[in-house]
Design a protein around this motif. Structure first.
Motif, PDB file in Angstrom:
ATOM      1  N   ARG A 299       0.856  -1.184   0.000  1.00 14.69           N
ATOM      2  CA  ARG A 299       0.000   0.000   0.000  1.00 14.69           C
ATOM      3  C   ARG A 299       0.890   1.232   0.000  1.00 14.69           C
ATOM      4  N   ALA A 300       0.956   1.890  -1.133  1.00 11.86           N
ATOM      5  CA  ALA A 300       1.799   3.077  -1.260  1.00 11.86           C
ATOM      6  C   ALA A 300       1.272   3.958  -2.373  1.00 11.86           C
ATOM      7  N   ASP A 301       1.519   5.241  -2.281  1.00 13.69           N
ATOM      8  CA  ASP A 301       1.270   6.145  -3.391  1.00 13.69           C
ATOM      9  C   ASP A 301       2.267   5.773  -4.489  1.00 13.69           C
ATOM     10  N   GLY A 302       1.754   5.362  -5.641  1.00 14.80           N
ATOM     11  CA  GLY A 302       2.637   4.916  -6.712  1.00 14.80           C
ATOM     12  C   GLY A 302       3.634   5.961  -7.149  1.00 14.80           C
ATOM     13  N   ARG A 303       3.322   7.220  -6.983  1.00 19.59           N
ATOM     14  CA  ARG A 303       4.246   8.288  -7.369  1.00 19.59           C
ATOM     15  C   ARG A 303       5.447   8.355  -6.442  1.00 19.59           C
ATOM     16  N   GLN A 304       5.313   7.717  -5.272  1.00 22.07           N
ATOM     17  CA  GLN A 304       6.395   7.726  -4.283  1.00 22.07           C
ATOM     18  C   GLN A 304       6.756   6.295  -3.864  1.00 22.07           C
ATOM     19  N   PHE A 305       6.554   5.353  -4.766  1.00 26.50           N
ATOM     20  CA  PHE A 305       6.795   3.958  -4.419  1.00 26.50           C
ATOM     21  C   PHE A 305       8.249   3.773  -3.996  1.00 26.50           C
ATOM     22  N   PRO A 306       8.490   3.011  -2.916  1.00 30.57           N
ATOM     23  CA  PRO A 306       9.855   2.883  -2.393  1.00 30.57           C
ATOM     24  C   PRO A 306      10.817   2.257  -3.391  1.00 30.57           C
ATOM     25  N   GLY A 307      12.052   2.709  -3.361  1.00 31.21           N
ATOM     26  CA  GLY A 307      13.090   2.183  -4.240  1.00 31.21           C
ATOM     27  C   GLY A 307      13.861   1.060  -3.578  1.00 31.21           C
ATOM     28  N   GLY A 308      15.028   0.754  -4.159  1.00 34.47           N
ATOM     29  CA  GLY A 308      15.897  -0.273  -3.600  1.00 34.47           C
ATOM     30  C   GLY A 308      15.774  -1.620  -4.272  1.00 34.47           C
ATOM     31  N   LEU A 309      14.829  -1.787  -5.210  1.00 28.62           N
ATOM     32  CA  LEU A 309      14.647  -3.054  -5.898  1.00 28.62           C
ATOM     33  C   LEU A 309      14.467  -2.767  -7.384  1.00 28.62           C
ATOM     34  N   ALA A 310      15.325  -3.352  -8.209  1.00 29.10           N
ATOM     35  CA  ALA A 310      15.243  -3.131  -9.651  1.00 29.10           C
ATOM     36  C   ALA A 310      14.265  -4.125 -10.254  1.00 29.10           C
ATOM     37  N   PHE A 311      13.147  -3.634 -10.734  1.00 27.15           N
ATOM     38  CA  PHE A 311      12.136  -4.500 -11.330  1.00 27.15           C
ATOM     39  C   PHE A 311      12.488  -4.818 -12.776  1.00 27.15           C
ATOM     40  N   ASP A 312      12.122  -6.021 -13.204  1.00 29.22           N
ATOM     41  CA  ASP A 312      12.297  -6.401 -14.610  1.00 29.22           C
ATOM     42  C   ASP A 312      11.235  -5.756 -15.483  1.00 29.22           C
ATOM     43  N   ARG A 313      10.019  -5.659 -14.943  1.00 27.72           N
ATOM     44  CA  ARG A 313       8.919  -5.078 -15.706  1.00 27.72           C
ATOM     45  C   ARG A 313       7.973  -4.368 -14.739  1.00 27.72           C
ATOM     46  N   VAL A 314       7.367  -3.293 -15.216  1.00 25.39           N
ATOM     47  CA  VAL A 314       6.409  -2.528 -14.403  1.00 25.39           C
ATOM     48  C   VAL A 314       5.201  -2.210 -15.274  1.00 25.39           C
TER      49      VAL A 314
END
Length: 497
Positions: A159-174
């Motif tokens: 549960r997060a505001d997508g505009r401020q989604f936490p970093g630290g994890l490199a996603f392959d796809r979004v």
């Protein structure tokens, strides 16, 4: 519907007359097979036995148009058990454009109610990790419900505001299935037929742009972002993609969608504004194309760090602030990066399943345990989960804390306890209906009930939820909403006899 509502789009719609005609026809249902729980051939045979006529789409054979329906497909046991998901045809296209692969880490930035997240997990075979995010706590319940109903064990809900989604994890796809003016829903929504006000028309593109920028900051270099909306407005579609391309300075490119997918090319000019020629590779789907709703889909490739990405951030760090959440039992430890599964808790779960229901450890193959014995235990196909504060749940909840005992959840029993050999009751239709109506019944004498307490209720070989045996009588412990849905299905079966 007044002809003036969508008159502004006349010049960009490929067949205006067909478009107008489609908007006044009822929209047929479509269903997507959930291969995590169903064999397509067996499911189709079962539904056609009930009087449904199903027509697979050639561009997605697991998506079926319901050409004839004796009643709503939602009133079938197969839907209640999670064998399929009701999803309009156009809404299935964004995940096909994203093309998530088994073992990848993917993010659905605006996930509720879960149609696209469940589609991702199903196409990945529950291998990898799907992070399903939504900022609205009222929508998280529906998201969780659908992920668990369809047997998704590879998802982490945040549960997060997508505009401020936490970093630290490199996603392959979004996937950014952005909030929009929803004009593509005009066939089934009176509100969509009325259009949006001037304030919304100005506000939405800014929100959409911020979400798309954040997604591009979060995805790894070489990764894919799909941006989609269910509106026809170029201000919310090509214009948003155009702004990102101009700001990205060559670090983001638009890729064409597979040619088999439906739709027409994106527009390159609108009301005096010219867009980058690359946006023509985007795809517009109008209601008359699929006898469905409307959709806009853009597939973007991140070629390198985007200018708004924080230097040195893994997967991006723009706006990487902690997102608070009301969590359901999965411990999050901000600053540690990851939360490892609790091996000791898993062993206690194995012992409990064996003692309570005669199940052996093999039923939990590939499942890892999170949570605690007081608040609840979740099982997921994930050896570790991100340690963000925003984490709300992982996998499927097996038990809730209930004083000195564990109370199994109905979704947990449906997933893992169909093969129970003790404290399980096989019910016929009349017995199950009585329990769902709130009545108590005597336990069948042949039922292997060895102790008072929580039991597995089974119907037609399927574990359908939790019950309670007091030593003499049985009662249902299914959640009220789920019990009501199943009761409606049983009554529908009665009417069809």
């Amino acid at each position: 519907m007044p002809a003036t509502v969508f008159e502004r789009y006349r010049s960009i719609i490929d067949d205006w007359d067909a478009f107008q005609a489609s908007l006044i026809r009822p929209q047929p249902a479509a269903l997507r097979v959930n291969r995590l729980k169903a064999d397509p051939a067996a499911l189709r045979a079962r539904l056609e036995e009930r009087g449904f006529r199903l027509e697979p789409y050639d561009w997605y054979p697991d998506l079926w148009r319901v050409a004839e329906e004796p009643f709503s497909p939602a009133l079938t046991l197969e839907h209640w058990l999670g064998r399929f998901y009701l999803q309009e045809a156009a809404a299935a296209v964004p995940v096909l454009a994203l093309d998530p692969q088994p073992g990848e880490t993917v993010l659905d930035l605006s996930a509720a109610p879960g149609g696209k997240s469940t589609q991702m997990a199903e196409r990945m075979g529950n291998r990898g990790m799907v992070v399903a995010n939504d900022p609205d706590p009222r929508r998280l319940a529906a998201l969780s419900h659908n992920l668990q109903r369809l047997g998704v064990t590879s998802a982490v809900i945040t549960r997060a505001d997508g505009r401020q989604f936490p970093g630290g994890l490199a996603f392959d796809r979004v996937l950014v299935d952005a909030p929009c003016s929803a004009e593509g829903n005009a066939r089934r929504s009176a509100r969509a037929r009325q259009g949006v006000g001037r304030h919304q028309r100005r506000r939405l593109p800014a929100v959409q742009l911020a979400l798309l920028r954040r997604a591009l900051a979060l995805v790894r270099p070489g990764g894919v972002v799909v941006y989609s909306t269910c509106t026809f407005a170029p201000e919310e579609n090509e214009a948003v993609v155009d702004q990102v391309l101009r700001a990205a300075e060559g670090s983001v490119t638009v890729e064409p969608l597979p040619p088999a997918l439906p739709g027409v090319a994106g527009v390159t000019a609108w009301e005096g504004q010219r867009f980058r020629p690359e946006v023509e590779a985007c795809r517009r789907i109008y209601p008359h194309h699929l006898d469905s709703g409307g959709m806009f889909v853009a597939r973007l490739r991140k070629r390198g760090p985007v200018p708004w990405e924080e230097p040195g951030a893994e997967g991006g760090g723009e706006g990487s602030r902690k997102a608070s959440a009301a969590r359901s039992g999965v411990p999050a430890r901000p600053g540690t990066g990851w939360v490892e599964a609790d091996a000791g808790l898993r062993q206690r779960v194995v012992a409990w399943l064996g003692e309570a229901f005669g199940l052996d450890e093999s039923v939990l193959e590939g499942a890892y345990a999170y949570g605690n014995e007081d608040q609840g235990i979740w099982l997921a196909a994930l050896p570790r989960v991100p340690g963000w504060e925003a984490v709300w749940s992982a996998g499927i909840r097996l038990v809730r804390g209930h004083g000195a005992t564990w109370k199994p959840t109905s979704f947990g029993l449906m997933q893992w306890a169909a093969g129970a050999t003790r404290n399980v009751v096989d019910l016929d239709r009349q017995e199950l209906q009585a329990l769902l109506e709130g009545r108590q019944i005597s336990a069948p004498p042949e039922a292997p009930l060895v102790r008072r307490g929580w039991i597995v209720l089974r119907y037609r070989g399927h574990a359908v939820g939790c019950g309670f045996w007091d030593g003499q009588r049985l009662r249902s412990a299914l959640p009220h909403e789920r019990a009501g849905e199943l009761l409606s299905i049983l009554r529908r079966e009665d009417e069809g006899r």
